[in-house]
Structures are given as structure tokens and as C-alpha cells.
Scaffold this motif. Structure first.
Motif, PDB file in Angstrom:
ATOM      1  N   LYS A  48      38.277  42.043  39.330  1.00 32.13           N
ATOM      2  CA  LYS A  48      38.889  41.806  40.342  1.00 32.13           C
ATOM      3  C   LYS A  48      38.197  43.056  41.228  1.00 32.13           C
ATOM      4  CE  LYS A  48      44.140  42.153  39.206  1.00 32.13           C
ATOM      5  NZ  LYS A  48      44.950  43.157  38.401  1.00 32.13           N
ATOM      6  N   ASN A  72      38.836  42.837  48.647  1.00 34.94           N
ATOM      7  CA  ASN A  72      39.460  43.294  47.685  1.00 34.94           C
ATOM      8  C   ASN A  72      39.055  44.810  48.134  1.00 34.94           C
ATOM      9  OD1 ASN A  72      39.568  41.603  45.747  1.00 34.94           O
ATOM     10  ND2 ASN A  72      37.467  41.371  45.209  1.00 34.94           N
ATOM     11  N   GLY A  95      39.183  47.784  41.753  1.00 34.24           N
ATOM     12  CA  GLY A  95      38.920  46.697  40.819  1.00 34.24           C
ATOM     13  C   GLY A  95      40.743  47.122  40.124  1.00 34.24           C
TER      14      GLY A  95
END
Length: 351
Positions: A48, A72, A95
């Protein structure tokens, strides 16, 4: 007065990967965190995390973190941030990985201690003035000799205080007034020195959440609707506002996705149809500021990769900057082109 920490000149700070025994010590002005191995901290096992997700740098004596990922998010102490300053013990969520920034033992001084230095300056400035005040002569009351008083004769029991021609101590009263004026001037100078320390501080830019931005959009739309109803706008002007708002909505979607160049174009189109569109004006300026920030970051990365002799990534960073700018006459475009050519020559020459 603020007591925000100012970092030492020889900057050193520690970053810990929470949940592991890994920690890193840095003394560089800029570091990057991401999934790619070229980063200073590589989180290669977190899917992530973007390839280059966040950058930590020194800016105006403070440690700053910035989200450089276009898709992100970055969270600082549980709050989503695009860019903010860090305090000792700040926890970043990148993440699924948490990292902690520690620089408590490396603080050189505080703004509060700088305020004490201002007080000492005030004391040094006022010291000679107070010494001058202490040296002001105070005149004693004067009495005319009895022989000079008209209509009287010499009398050994004559009291000058009881006599109507007694001269009051005027000079002493004037001296007291001068003393009060000098003390007042000293206080004014001291106050000016104390408050001058705050004059150069910059106000932090407030980054709002998506929900706050959405609420503002709704409130603004209601306000514009009411204004249209009050003014009774009809025909071409109403059509212009509708077209303008469609461009604004597209620009705002691009802005949220990090496509700042396209967002600027959409906001500009909205203003060409309806120049009074306040939200288009506001977010056009914000998109331009963020666009410049991303360009500057790519230029910085290109220079860092060149110093590390990583010429492939060096060329990629400079290419990103040129692709964003597009205008070959722009000075930043020319800087990126020069860096790209230099990295290409060194890579082909095997340096």
C-alpha cells in the motif's frame, strides 16, 4: 509567546519503524520514504506504499513532512495531511506501516529562550539611560535674603518659610518630570524590542479535510444560488455560470487526484465563463501552488540521484519535471533539461 522547537544546525534525527527493531539516523536536509529501493527508507514489503510516498525535509528551522504520492494518503498522528510540520514523537502512517520521528534530544533552543535574549537586549539599551537619569542634578529650594525683601527690616527671628516671598523648589519638580519622561521612553523601547521578535514569523497554512472542503462547496453553491435569485439573473449570464460550474467541478476532481496541471486548466476555463466564481479563483491558486511544489520536488530528486550516480532515476525525475512544465522557455524547464542531458551523457559514458 510560542515555544516551538528550533533544530540544531548540525541536524540529526531518528526514524523508527514501529513493530520492528529497525531505526535510522539521518543528518541530511531531505530524505524520502517509499516502496522503491532508491528511497532512503525502503518499505518494500508494504504493497500500500507508493514507490516514492513521503519526503521529510528541513524548512525554516522545522522538520516538515510532505505527501508526494498522487494516489495514496499520508497520516500524521491519526490525521490525514498533505504537508505539515513534525513534533518530537510524531507517528506517520504510510500504507500499513507506522514510523516514528524522534528529535527530542537534538533541540538547540526555543523561541522562548530567544525572547529572554530580547529582554537582555532591552536591559543593555536602557542601562545607560537609567544611569543618565541618576546623574540629573536636583536643585535645592532657594530663599531670598531678608535684606532684599522690600518693606522689611533686619530681624534675626525672621522665617523665610513663613514669608510670602519664599521661592518654592521649582527646579526639583521639573527634575521629577524629566525623570518620568525618561522612564516612559525606556518602557516604550523595551516593549518594542520584546515584540519585535514575532514580526518575522510566518503563519502556517491550514490544510483542511475533504469533508470540510465538500461542506464549503455546498455552502458556496447555496450562496451563489441565492445571489442569482436576488439579482434575477436570466438568459446568457445564467448559462455562463452553469458552464463555469461544470468546469469547476472537473477541476476540483483533478485537484483531489493530484492532477494539479489539469486542475489549473479547468479552473481557468471556469473563470473565463464566470470570472466571479470564488471557489474557482481560490482552488486555481491552490492548484498552482501544489503544481510548483511537485515540480520543485522532481528537480530536487533529480539532483540527489545525480549525486548518487543513479543516472537512470536521475533522468526519470528530470523528465517528470519537463513533462509537467511543457514550456521550453520556462527557467525550471531549462534547468530540468540541463540535468537530463548531463545524466544521459554520464550514463552513456559509463561514469
Amino acid at each position: 509567546m510560542s515555544t516551538a522547537p528550533i533544530l540544531a544546525r548540525a541536524l540529526k534525527y531518528k526514524i523508527k519503524i514501529l513493530g520492528t527493531d529497525k531505526s535510522y539516523n539521518f543528518d541530511k536536509a531531505v530524505i524520502t520514504i517509499g516502496r522503491g529501493p532508491e528511497n532512503d527508507i525502503a518499505l518494500i514489503h508494504d504493497s500500500k506504499v507508493s514507490r516514492t510516498h513521503a519526503a521529510i525535509r528541513i524548512d525554516s528551522g522545522r522538520l516538515m513532512v510532505r505527501n508526494v504520492s498522487q494516489k495514496n494518503a499520508l497520516f500524521v498522528n491519526g490525521k490525514r495531511e498533505e504537508e505539515c510540520s513534525l513534533t518530537n514523537g510524531s507517528v506517520l502512517l504510510i500504507g500499513d506501516t507506522q514510523v516514528q520521528v524522534d528529535f527530542e534530544n537534538l533541540i538547540a533552543s526555543t523561541v522562548a529562550s530567544g525572547g529572554n535574549s530580547n529582554l537582555s537586549v532591552a536591559k543593555e539599551v536602557t542601562k545607560p539611560i537609567l544611569q543618565a537619569v541618576g546623574s540629573i542634578p536636583v536643585m535645592k529650594p532657594q530663599v531670598r535674603p531678608s535684606a532684599e525683601i522690600r518693606g522689611t527690616t533686619s530681624n534675626p527671628t525672621y522665617s523665610p518659610i513663613a514669608h510670602s516671598n519664599y521661592l518654592p523648589p521649582v527646579a526639583e519638580s521639573t527634575s521629577n518630570k524629566n525623570l518620568m519622561y525618561v522612564i516612559g521612553a525606556v518602557l516604550i523601547i523595551g516593549a518594542a524590542i520584546l515584540f519585535s521578535g514575532n514580526s518575522g514569523k510566518k503563519r502556517a497554512i491550514e490544510i483542511r479535510s475533504d469533508s470540510e472542503i465538500e461542506k464549503e462547496i455546498q455552502d458556496s453553491a447555496m450562496e451563489v444560488k441565492k445571489l442569482h435569485e436576488i439579482k434575477g439573473l436570466k438568459g446568457q449570464e445564467s448559462i455562463n455560470f452553469k458552464i463555469s460550474d461544470e468546469h469547476y467541478q472537473q477541476g476540483f476532481r483533478d485537484y483531489r487526484q493530484g492532477q494539479y496541471g489539469r486542475a489549473v486548466q479547468s479552473f481557468q476555463a471556469a473563470l473565463s465563463f464566470y470570472p466571479q466564481h470564488q471557489l474557482a479563483q481560490k482552488y486555481k491558486q491552490e492548484a498552482e501552488r501544489k503544481f510548483e511544489g511537485v515540480v520543485d520536488f522532481n528537480l530536487l530528486q533529480g539532483r540527489q540521484y545525480m549525486d548518487k550516480t543513479n543516472y537512470r532515476l536521475c533522468r526519470a525525475a528530470f523528465t517528470n519535471a519537463m513533462t509537467m512544465i511543457k514550456d521550453s522557455t520556462n527557467i525550471k524547464y531549462r534547468e530540468a533539461k540541463m540535468g537530463y542531458d548531463k545524466c544521459t551523457v554520464k550514463m552513456e559514458g559509463g561514469y
